[in-house]
Design a protein around this motif. Structure first.
Motif: not given
Length: 166
Positions: A99-111, A61-75
């Motif tokens: 470079e550092d996700v901890y410095a990115f405001p609003g980072h979503i920690f899936c892993d 939708t114009p407001e939302e991304l939905v998970l597609g194919p990937f490799q790695g831990k559940p997301a």
């Protein structure tokens, strides 16, 4: 049948040139968006060092991304546009290198093991379709060479897919 060839990881420009060549061979003749995303994710995860996640999110939708194919831990399954690195890439319509996700405001920690991230928007005929998302457990893992390489990979993926059915 496609068989991936091991790519030397000593030289990044060569890595991405060879990866792009293999990706073109892998996706040639197939237009399915999901099948191509699945194979692209697998090839990237297999060939690119120091990744803990490689995959796609699609703009449903114009407001939302939905998970597609990937490799790695559940997301995370759903990400709002403008939220996290993936949502920021869609809102900006530009690649976001963190470079550092901890410095990115609003980072979503899936892993919680991810330390750096590179997100490339998938844009076709002016329309954002989703993103290619790469995570690494190493802070500062991605640089301008990686960004250019993954932007080319995204272009190959976009060019091979039949977007009329999406």
């Amino acid at each position: 049948m496609f068989a991936a060839q091991k790519i030397s990881q000593d030289d990044k420009p060569t890595l991405y040139r060879e990866l792009c060549s293999q990706l073109q061979g892998l996706l040639q003749g197939e237009g399915d968006v999901i099948a191509n995303a699945a194979n692209a994710s697998a090839l990237i995860f297999e060939q690119v060092p120091d990744l803990n996640w490689a995959g796609f999110y699609f703009l449903k939708t114009p407001e939302e991304l939905v998970l597609g194919p990937f490799q790695g831990k559940p997301a995370c399954v759903r990400i709002a546009v403008g939220k996290g690195v993936c949502g920021a890439a869609v809102a900006r319509r530009a690649t976001v290198l963190v470079e550092d996700v901890y410095a990115f405001p609003g980072h979503i920690f899936c892993d919680g093991g991810s330390r750096s991230e590179l997100v490339v928007p998938l844009i076709h005929e002016g329309r954002v379709l989703g993103v290619l998302d790469l995570d690494s457990p190493t802070t500062g893992r991605f640089d301008a060479v990686d960004q250019a390489g993954f932007e080319r990979i995204a272009q190959i993926y976009i060019a091979t897919c039949d977007w009329t059915s999406v």
